[in-house]
Design an enzyme around this catalytic site. Structure first.
Site, mmCIF file in Angstrom:
data_model
loop_
_atom_site.group_PDB
_atom_site.id
_atom_site.type_symbol
_atom_site.label_atom_id
_atom_site.label_comp_id
_atom_site.label_asym_id
_atom_site.label_seq_id
_atom_site.Cartn_x
_atom_site.Cartn_y
_atom_site.Cartn_z
ATOM 1 N N ASP A 106 66.598 98.335 31.013
ATOM 2 C CA ASP A 106 66.480 100.539 31.057
ATOM 3 C C ASP A 106 65.456 100.612 31.518
ATOM 4 O O ASP A 106 64.562 100.389 32.777
ATOM 5 C CB ASP A 106 66.078 100.837 29.539
ATOM 6 C CG ASP A 106 67.260 100.051 28.608
ATOM 7 O OD1 ASP A 106 68.106 99.092 29.024
ATOM 8 O OD2 ASP A 106 67.141 100.542 27.324
ATOM 9 N N ASP A 107 65.571 102.504 32.238
ATOM 10 C CA ASP A 107 65.191 103.371 32.690
ATOM 11 C C ASP A 107 65.071 103.373 34.398
ATOM 12 O O ASP A 107 63.897 104.155 34.831
ATOM 13 C CB ASP A 107 63.201 102.877 31.966
ATOM 14 C CG ASP A 107 63.256 102.761 30.854
ATOM 15 O OD1 ASP A 107 63.999 103.868 30.381
ATOM 16 O OD2 ASP A 107 62.534 103.636 29.874
ATOM 17 N N HIS A 166 71.943 105.731 31.183
ATOM 18 C CA HIS A 166 70.818 105.884 30.029
ATOM 19 C C HIS A 166 70.012 106.968 29.784
ATOM 20 O O HIS A 166 69.526 107.420 29.187
ATOM 21 C CB HIS A 166 69.450 104.949 30.781
ATOM 22 C CG HIS A 166 68.554 104.697 29.684
ATOM 23 N ND1 HIS A 166 68.076 104.323 29.299
ATOM 24 C CD2 HIS A 166 67.173 104.931 29.697
ATOM 25 C CE1 HIS A 166 67.481 104.297 27.599
ATOM 26 N NE2 HIS A 166 66.873 104.618 28.351
ATOM 27 N N HIS A 218 66.290 111.047 30.775
ATOM 28 C CA HIS A 218 65.853 109.934 29.158
ATOM 29 C C HIS A 218 65.607 111.272 28.159
ATOM 30 O O HIS A 218 64.191 111.228 27.367
ATOM 31 C CB HIS A 218 64.831 109.458 29.294
ATOM 32 C CG HIS A 218 64.238 108.998 28.777
ATOM 33 N ND1 HIS A 218 63.319 108.211 27.491
ATOM 34 C CD2 HIS A 218 64.532 107.050 29.320
ATOM 35 C CE1 HIS A 218 63.675 107.030 27.608
ATOM 36 N NE2 HIS A 218 64.090 107.078 27.318
ATOM 37 N N HIS A 251 63.307 96.273 30.657
ATOM 38 C CA HIS A 251 62.702 97.513 31.349
ATOM 39 C C HIS A 251 62.433 97.370 32.746
ATOM 40 O O HIS A 251 61.619 95.821 33.023
ATOM 41 C CB HIS A 251 61.779 98.653 30.967
ATOM 42 C CG HIS A 251 61.575 99.023 29.650
ATOM 43 N ND1 HIS A 251 61.774 98.292 28.727
ATOM 44 C CD2 HIS A 251 62.810 100.208 28.996
ATOM 45 C CE1 HIS A 251 62.117 99.202 27.300
ATOM 46 N NE2 HIS A 251 62.851 99.764 27.650
HETATM 47 ZN ZN ZN Z 1 64.202 104.340 27.580
#
Ligand code: ZN
Length: 474
Positions: A272-273, A325, A329, A417
């Site tokens: 993620d991210d 995602h 955020h 991540h």
């Molecule tokens: Zn995230």
């Protein structure tokens, strides 16, 4: 003299043309009046449509209705998954069409939807399928049936799995510009001055509007709904074929081949991210171990990071999967619904712009989602069943231990991540350790399809419970 005779010939030719145009016009505008004339109208259409059908058998459904009629001819292939995909899409088209004309109150207006198809054998483990739908309707007075639109759906189904093969698993390398050049040249050659102003916008790799199928001899591109030629010619459907030899170097040789051993244990790593400055290193490691993973990217990072487009294309080229995602955020349940949905939409556009492909999955920031929100997001929502807690510990050993402590990881989705150097180091140890234990690393979609033997559905939340089972339970 000669001039007079030539002039007479010219007049006669012109008259002949006019008469034949009139006859053709009469035939096409005559349409149908009742159930039996619609049946023969549809039969004539299927007979004259000149589709190429070289795989499987066909299935027809003709339904007459006072205001809206449908005649649908679809292929029946050997793979059930493919048939399901074709029928679901066609069913959705039909529902939309019937709804539109059920609600149209203009007196005497009639419409019909005519669906026909082509199928192609290919030199690969794939069959090409083109579904062509033509919409016709009368004007308000109920006379003069005319074409109102055309719609093409194109599939390249793996003969091994029945699944529609994604474009990244058909093409390789930096094909987009070469493809554009070849398609433009072919369209120009075939349609010349019939091409509409602005037609080149449709071949722009960023917003490519063509749909393509593999055939016996090459890749065939379709442009429907009068997007590059007017509806006056070929009902507004333009197509051209680029021979395989001209695409040499841009086509993979394993098209349609199933790369997954369904007898082996599977685990899905998710990052993620990103994208971030560590994404490239993660991709290096995945490549080193022939592992695939899923990246849930943030739109804002794609926009802010130079070279992010190249990274995302690399993810796809390495058979990884890209999900969104969100853009910024946002915790979706803490903001207004409209803002949450706009943020997701923006992220989808950003990914599409960067890669040419829509994201296939969605992971909400913080894992926070409601079914009500999910119903409005047209992407499967993917949570996880193993939390590495890499974001909290930022420690190689702890990250690794949290994953390995999960015990039987078959069918599990691991949360990681792509923004911590400790995570990069951890996967460099974790992947070979798990491979030694007999695991293969697959994308989330492949996990759902091959491990759980499930069809992926949008509007569904795939949570911890879904991604947890010991192989024998199923
Ligand atoms: Zn995230």
């Amino acid at each position: 003299g000669f001039k007079k005779r030539a002039a007479a010939m010219l007049v006669i030719t012109a008259l002949l043309i006019a008469v034949s145009v009139l006859i053709v016009h009469m035939i096409t505008s005559a349409g149908y009046r009742d159930e039996s004339s619609f049946a023969s109208y549809a039969a004539d259409y299927f007979r004259n449509n000149d589709m190429e059908q070289s795989v499987g058998r066909g299935e027809q459904e003709i339904r007459y209705g006072k205001t809206a009629s449908t005649a649908i001819s679809l292929p029946v292939l050997k793979t059930g998954v493919s048939n399901k995909v074709i029928r679901r899409a066609s069913g959705a088209e039909k529902t939309m069409f019937l709804e539109k004309y059920r609600n149209s109150r203009s007196g005497g207006r009639r419409a019909c939807m005519l669906t026909d198809y082509s199928t192609f054998n290919t030199p690969y483990s794939a069959v090409g399928v083109v579904i062509l739908t033509k919409y016709e309707s009368t004007d308000a007075g109920g006379r003069n049936m005319g074409v109102r639109g055309t719609h093409v759906t194109a599939y390249n189904f793996s003969t091994q799995t029945g699944i529609d093969v994604r474009k990244e698993r058909i093409f390789k390398g930096d094909y987009a510009e070469a493809e554009r050049g070849l398609v433009e040249r072919a369209l120009r050659k075939k349609y010349g001055s019939d091409l509409k102003d602005g037609w080149r916008d449709k071949t722009d790799p960023d917003t490519f509007a063509g749909k393509f199928v593999l055939t016996n001899t090459g890749v065939r591109y379709y442009f429907d709904n009068a997007s590059v030629i007017s509806s006056g010619r070929d009902n507004g459907v333009a197509w051209c074929e680029i021979k395989y030899r001209d695409l040499k170097g841009y086509l993979r040789d394993d098209i349609g081949v199933c790369r997954i051993d369904t007898t082996k244990k599977m685990v899905a790593l998710t990052f993620d991210d990103g994208p971030s400055r560590y994404t490239g290193r993660i991709l290096d490691i995945l490549k080193k171990y022939h592992a695939e993973a899923t990246f849930f990217e943030l739109g804002i990072n794609i926009d802010r990071m130079p070279g992010s487009g190249r990274l995302l294309k690399r993810e796809l080229a390495q058979d990884c999967e890209i999900g969104t995602h969100s853009y910024s955020h946002l915790y979706l349940t803490s903001v207004k619904r409209s803002r949450a949905l706009a943020d997701i939409e923006k992220s989808r556009e950003t990914i599409k712009k960067a890669t040419g492909c829509e994201p296939t999955l969605f992971r909400p920031p913080g894992g926070v989602i409601t079914q009500d929100l999910e119903n409005s997001i047209d992407l499967p929502c993917i949570l996880w069943s193993v939390d590495s807690r890499d974001w909290a510990n930022r420690n190689v050993k702890k990250t690794m231990r949290n994953v390995m402590a999960g015990g039987d990881l078959d069918g599990r989705v691991v949360l990681l991540h792509s923004i911590y150097p400790s995570t990069v180091e951890a996967i460099d140890k974790m992947i070979p350790a798990l491979q030694k234990k007999g695991y293969q690393f697959v994308t989330v979609s492949d996990m759902i399809e091959y491990r759980y033997k499930d069809e992926i559905v949008s509007n569904k939340i795939y949570g911890n419970k879904y991604f947890t089972f010991s192989g024998k339970d199923r």
